[in-house]
Motif scaffolding. Structure first.
Motif, PDB file in Angstrom:
ATOM      1  N   TYR C 230       2.190   0.138 -30.803  1.00  0.00           N
ATOM      2  CA  TYR C 230       3.149  -0.288 -31.824  1.00  0.00           C
ATOM      3  C   TYR C 230       4.432   0.537 -31.762  1.00  0.00           C
ATOM      4  O   TYR C 230       5.121   0.725 -32.764  1.00  0.00           O
ATOM      5  N   GLY C 231       4.760   1.048 -30.568  1.00  0.00           N
ATOM      6  CA  GLY C 231       5.943   1.893 -30.419  1.00  0.00           C
ATOM      7  C   GLY C 231       7.234   1.221 -30.847  1.00  0.00           C
ATOM      8  O   GLY C 231       8.224   1.880 -31.161  1.00  0.00           O
ATOM      9  N   ALA C 407      12.318   9.210 -25.092  1.00  0.00           N
ATOM     10  CA  ALA C 407      12.281   7.966 -25.860  1.00  0.00           C
ATOM     11  C   ALA C 407      10.835   7.631 -26.195  1.00  0.00           C
ATOM     12  O   ALA C 407       9.921   8.022 -25.480  1.00  0.00           O
ATOM     13  N   VAL C 408      10.677   6.889 -27.276  1.00  0.00           N
ATOM     14  CA  VAL C 408       9.335   6.481 -27.702  1.00  0.00           C
ATOM     15  C   VAL C 408       8.683   5.638 -26.621  1.00  0.00           C
ATOM     16  O   VAL C 408       9.301   4.723 -26.081  1.00  0.00           O
ATOM     17  N   HIS C 409       7.431   5.951 -26.324  1.00  0.00           N
ATOM     18  CA  HIS C 409       6.836   5.346 -25.152  1.00  0.00           C
ATOM     19  C   HIS C 409       5.444   4.784 -25.407  1.00  0.00           C
ATOM     20  O   HIS C 409       5.095   3.715 -24.912  1.00  0.00           O
ATOM     21  N   TYR C 410       4.640   5.511 -26.165  1.00  0.00           N
ATOM     22  CA  TYR C 410       3.220   5.154 -26.245  1.00  0.00           C
ATOM     23  C   TYR C 410       2.702   5.621 -27.594  1.00  0.00           C
ATOM     24  O   TYR C 410       3.160   6.628 -28.127  1.00  0.00           O
ATOM     25  N   THR C 411       1.746   4.892 -28.121  1.00  0.00           N
ATOM     26  CA  THR C 411       1.147   5.331 -29.378  1.00  0.00           C
ATOM     27  C   THR C 411      -0.308   5.689 -29.121  1.00  0.00           C
ATOM     28  O   THR C 411      -1.112   4.829 -28.776  1.00  0.00           O
ATOM     29  N   MET C 412      -0.596   6.984 -29.260  1.00  0.00           N
ATOM     30  CA  MET C 412      -1.984   7.422 -29.100  1.00  0.00           C
ATOM     31  C   MET C 412      -2.816   6.913 -30.271  1.00  0.00           C
ATOM     32  O   MET C 412      -3.992   6.623 -30.151  1.00  0.00           O
TER      33      MET C 412
END
Lengths: 249, 221, 646
Positions: C230-231, C407-412
């Motif tokens: 959901y980045g 930059a925003v990349h991945y949502t753990m």
């Protein structure tokens, strides 16, 4: 920069389309082509008009979703890139840009610049795979593959399935797309086992879907965003000929 | 009949027929050129006689005829299918072709076909069914003087122009067709393909110049 | 209070998965045919799961928002996929991959899950090679490996800069094979509007056909959620435009707990922002850090001159450059994990040493590598990335250093799942980036592909059978049940509500505003005050959205604005939950950096006594605060340490 956009508008698959002119102002040369369309669309929404529909997703040139025919060229004037990566610095201030959807019988227009490319999925489903199920496979290094072959297979596998080859071809032929997959597997030992059946099934499906015939104009190679070589088409022809001549009934 | 074959098969047939027809062109040109090298036209007439009477060549003629028919029918079918594959044309036409004359194969092909019919009526039909004067050479041999037929036809400026234009188009047709045939047959190789392309172009130029030189030399001499 | 049961099998770490498989329930072939599974999302996790279920004989219905499964955003992963093969003989092992992943995640993931991930990593490579994935090879014909951030061994398999593409196309080909066979029915251009629960179990979904707008009901015995991360809540991210969190959010609202929502990965090597019209950020593969050296000017006056365009980076001598990663972390240098590298870049730029016209960029310099290896080697390794950079930025990275910024990349974070990848809704499973499971507070490079494929090929095909084994008596579920009717009605009313607002502002303008709030306060560095402000701002923005958004057109047409509006409405809720989670977690760990909790050197300071748990959030209703449940993280087999990359 200020531009005039001559865009194909078509409300639905059944609708009759037409070109509509739009003016856009103060577009940065560093904006991408799709960002320029975003700006137009945001304005259209505010003005209560229907925004221009176009396919797009990753915006980094790999998903193959974007598909716009710009000034007579799929993915626009620059070479080796997709529409989403093409920046406005490729155009001149004051220019009129003609923006059309991919045109081919097997790629019917859904809306505006969006087309239905499920024909490509159908071709892959006809045989664009190695028939192995999950599990029970040998160790990865049990199958040595010469680097040159692996590299060439990768060249073919780089295809993003955008359909620019079909759009660019004066015959709307899908040979570059189909041959890229056939060639990738033909080069690898994993794919050899089913090579003869694969090439025949995929070519048959391609023909059935109504793509045109290849007349070796090589426009596909010139417009392919991944610059896939037409030598793969030759390999597919070779594979096909071999399969027809040698496969048993 | 050609409809049921796959697109690749059709292309393979096209290329095999095309390559076969170019071999005919070479023989035809070599014989034609004889007319320039022998003012008495004996060599040319002898060759023409040989071609018209040798049983092997006579059989081959049917094969050749069959090759033409295949090339034409398959070419037409391919073209019609290709037009059908893009029912809505682009507003702004593309020009990304890397083999330039590939765009005009149907056009150059069609004009060459018309030329062929006229050419047939002018030479083949006359030679085969019409009356051509016989000529006895000092060597004692007697041949129909087909060479005279050629020389007479090429006195007509309009015909010479038509002939030259048709051969030029044939050259364009060949330039794409030659290398294209190899590609369709799957013969593409990083080492040999550039050579094939170069050879194809040189070959087309040679064939074109060769055929064109005959009416020009005859007309202006 | 709900007790979260992770269902971790007994036994020593290395035997847990084997034990599980030995004792789990299975479904016999005749029964498989009668069981339906819905798979939502057809990226790496979804496509590999759907294909594997089909091969096993289940009846699968797969859904994707794209026109083809091949477009899923897994395709954009560049660098590679990790596996513990130890082909280079450099000391790798399953244990080491497990250990690196736990450590890289800053000890906020579950031991058993991560060990299983490392264990099946080798099978993934075997599987992909068998499918014809053209991995890079050495001259001897064997597979090549490269190193990646956060590891001291070379364990990354790659296919040029397009590893994600090749793996996805491999999974897509397996899926295509099953579609052709008829075992998988593929629904393209379909969006999930809601889940349907019958007697507390996930039994189906409500979908919207993105072409006709038709709302459809689909039922199944089990549902798999594999819709990615959901980045895009940040508006600008490296995610694709259509990547969204809506399906996960709908699952949350139906009772699936949301795990660690604030754990977001900010990727250090992206092309910097260049203008307000920007629609997304472009990632440059982390593999570039293998050969590129990261630096900023040592002196502020140089940085200022560079920002004004009066000085070129190539004119700056070695003595006037600060290779800050090499300086701060001599052992790992430019190959520190992503969170560390990102934060260090932000620290330098905030201190005024940034470059580029905005001052929000650092250099990634290949001059040394080109000198050492030759231009042709660099070209062979990164040619396509360099070309991409040049197309976007209009500068030649062979001659002038690249500019990068995080930059925003991945949502753990993601939907909470147990060891079986089952959510708190029985029968609903979550796989790939959509679940929270394996990466803790920070994901190592080349591990996302590994996790997606591990879940899809090698975990779910087992664990879902354990669930379905007692469902064999359940006949096909009717979509005429009142639960379906109710869900469809609710979904439709949400759409009608959106269309009825008819305000003045576009969906994108709200999304952009939300993104700014998220980036400023819930981004790379967070603090209590900022997070509290973010929660308030998001609530206000949400209220404004429902008053002023303008969604043109109708539901019965191709309507991308409506699609975006549905997603942004969810982001406006999800963003708040992320801020709440970040506010709750009074520690710094991995990608979650709370400014109040740092070491004197500015490193993340964990609080293991208090926060060694997974925060699983439960939805409590529209205007109610969500409830937080803790799943304690028990480290039986490794010692929890302060991460040290020095």
């Amino acid at each position: 920069m200020d531009l005039t956009l001559k865009i194909w508008r078509q409300a639905s698959a059944e609708g009759k389309g037409k070109f509509v002119n739009y003016q856009v102002q103060n577009i940065s040369a560093d904006a991408s082509f799709l960002e320029m369309l975003d700006i137009l669309n945001e304005r259209l929404v505010v003005e209560g008009e229907d925004p221009v529909a176009f396919d797009h997703d990753c915006r980094e040139g790999i998903c193959g979703a974007c598909s716009i025919y710009i000034n007579g060229r799929p993915h626009g004037p620059d070479r080796g890139i997709t529409t989403c990566q093409m920046h406005m610095r490729n155009f001149k201030d004051g220019e009129t840009i003609v923006i059309e959807p991919w045109r081919a019988k097997p790629f019917p227009v859904i809306k505006d610049l969006m087309v239905d490319r499920s024909a490509f999925d159908a071709i892959i489903q006809a045989g664009g795979y190695v028939s192995v199920s999950t599990g029970g496979v040998p160790d990865a290094n049990a199958i040595p593959i010469p680097k040159r072959k692996a590299d060439e297979a990768m060249d073919a596998a780089a295809c993003i399935g955008c359909g620019a080859c079909v759009a660019a071809c004066k015959n709307a032929s899908a040979m570059l797309f189909v041959s890229a997959k056939v060639s990738q597997f033909a080069l690898l030992p994993q794919g050899r086992l089913e090579a003869r059946e694969r090439v025949q099934k995929m070519v048959a499906k391609m023909d059935e879907l109504g793509f045109g015939n290849c007349t070796n104009t090589y426009a596909c190679e010139a417009e392919c965003p991944k610059e896939i070589s037409v030598s793969h088409i030759a390999r597919m022809n070779r594979e096909f000929l071999g399969a027809k001549l040698l496969s048993e009934k | 009949m050609s409809l049921k074959y796959s697109s690749v098969t059709k292309k393979i047939v096209m290329s095999l027929a095309g390559l076969f027809l170019t071999s005919f062109l070479v023989v035809h040109l070599l014989i034609n050129l004889l007319i320039l090298f022998d003012p008495t036209r004996e060599l040319f007439n002898e060759a023409a006689h040989f071609m018209a009477t040798n049983p092997l060549i006579q059989t081959f003629q049917y094969v050749l005829f069959f090759g033409f028919i295949l090339h034409i029918i398959f070419g037409l079918v391919l073209q019609i299918q290709n037009w059908m594959a893009r029912p809505v044309r682009y507003e702004k036409k593309g020009s990304s072709e890397q083999s330039y004359f590939s765009k005009f194969m149907i056009h150059t092909g069609a004009i060459v076909f018309i030329f062929l019919i006229i050419h047939f009526a002018n030479f083949f039909v006359k030679a085969k069914f019409g009356h051509v004067e016989a000529l006895t050479y000092p060597s004692g041999a007697t041949y129909e003087d087909l060479g005279m037929l050629v020389v007479n036809l090429f006195q007509d400026g309009a015909y010479v122009i038509f002939y030259v234009v048709a051969i030029l188009l044939l050259g364009f047709h060949l330039d794409h067709g030659f290398q294209s045939a190899f590609q369709s047959l799957g013969l593409n190789h990083s080492r040999y393909t550039p050579f094939i392309k170069l050879f194809g172009t040189l070959f087309s130029v040679a064939i074109t110049l060769g055929f064109i030189s005959i009416p020009l030399v005859i007309y202006f001499s | 209070m709900v007790k979260l049961d992770a269902k971790i099998p007994q036994g020593p770490l290395a035997e847990k998965w084997t034990n599980y498989k030995a004792h789990q329930n299975l479904v016999n072939p005749a029964n498989k045919r009668r069981l339906d599974i819905i798979v939502i999302g057809t990226g790496l996790a979804g496509a590999s799961a759907a294909a594997s279920f089909g091969e096993l004989g289940f009846n699968v219905k797969a859904f994707g928002i794209h026109d083809s499964p091949r477009r899923a955003h897994s395709i954009a992963a560049q660098g590679g996929i990790n596996a513990a093969k130890n082909y280079p003989n450099d000391g790798d092992s399953i244990y080491r991959l497990f250990y690196d992943t736990i450590k890289g995640g800053d000890y906020r993931s579950r031991e058993a899950n991560v060990y299983r991930l490392a264990e099946v990593s080798n099978n993934i490579i075997d599987q992909c090679v068998a499918q014809g994935v053209p991995f890079a090879r050495e001259y001897g014909g064997l597979l090549d490996n490269r190193s990646f951030g956060g590891a001291q061994v070379s364990r990354t398999f790659y296919a040029r800069g397009q590893t994600g593409q090749q793996l996805l196309l491999g999974a897509y080909s397996a899926l295509s094979k099953e579609i052709a066979k008829g075992s998988v029915k593929m629904h393209t251009r379909s969006e999930i509007l809601d889940f349907v629960l019958v007697d507390g179990r996930a039994r189906g979904v409500i979908t919207r056909d993105l072409i006709s707008g038709k709302i459809e009901r689909h039922s199944a015995h089990a549902v798999v959620l594999a819709t990615g991360g959901y980045g895009n809540v940040f508006f600008l991210s490296t995610n694709a435009m259509a990547s969204n969190g809506s399906a996960a959010w709908k699952a949350y609202k139906k009772g699936a707990f949301f795990g660690n929502p604030s754990f977001t990965q900010i990727h250090p090597t992206c092309i910097p922002v260049h203008g307000a019209y920007q629609s997304k950020l472009t990632l440059m593969s982390e593999s570039l850090r293998n050969d590129g050296r990261i630096w900023v000017p040592k002196f502020k006056e140089d940085a200022e001159k560079i920002q004004k365009g009066q000085l070129k980076p190539t004119e700056l001598g070695e003595d006037r450059r600060d290779y800050y990663l090499e300086r701060r972390y001599p052992a790992f240098g430019n190959l520190v994990p992503r969170d560390v590298a990102s934060r260090a870049a932000k620290e330098r730029c905030d201190a005024g040493f940034g470059v580029g016209s905005t001052g929000l960029a650092v250099y990634l310099d290949f001059a040394d590598a080109i000198k050492r290896l030759g231009k042709h080697v660099i070209e062979a390794r990164y040619g396509n990335l360099f070309q991409m950079y040049e197309k976007i930025v209009d500068e030649n990275p062979y001659e002038t250093p690249m500019m990068i910024y995080p930059a925003v990349h991945y949502t753990m974070g993601g939907i909470w799942v147990d060891y079986e990848l089952q959510t708190t809704i029985p029968g609903l499973f979550a796989a790939g980036e959509a679940n929270f499971s394996d990466h803790g507070a920070n994901r190592l490079g080349a591990s996302a592909l590994m996790q997606g494929l591990s879940d899809g090929y090698f975990v779910l095909p087992y664990t879902i059978q354990n669930y379905l084994a007692d469902q064999i008596q359940v006949p096909r579920i009717s979509t005429e049940l009142p639960e379906f009717e109710q869900a469809e009605k609710e979904a439709l009313s949400q759409i009608e509500k959106l269309l009825a607002v008819n305000g003045k502002e576009t969906v994108d303008s709200f999304h952009r505003k939300l993104g700014l709030i998220m980036w400023d306060f819930v981004g790379m560095a967070r603090n209590k005050e900022g997070l509290e402000k973010a929660i308030k701002d998001i609530q206000e923005l949400r209220a404004d959205f429902w008053k002023n958004v303008k969604v043109p057109g109708t539901n019965q047409m191709v309507n991308p604005e409506l699609e975006k509006a549905i997603r942004v409405a969810d982001y406006l809720e999800l963003g708040e939950l992320m801020a709440r989670d970040a506010l709750m977690r009074n520690e710094s760990c991995g990608g979650h950096f709370r400014e109040e909790y740092q070491t004197p050197e500015g490193e993340a300071l964990r609080s293991d006594d208090v926060f060694n748990f997974v925060a699983a959030w439960e939805y409590k209703g529209e205007n109610a605060e969500p409830a937080m449940h803790k799943e304690p993280l028990v480290f039986e087999f490794i010692e929890v340490k302060q991460r040290n990359y020095k």
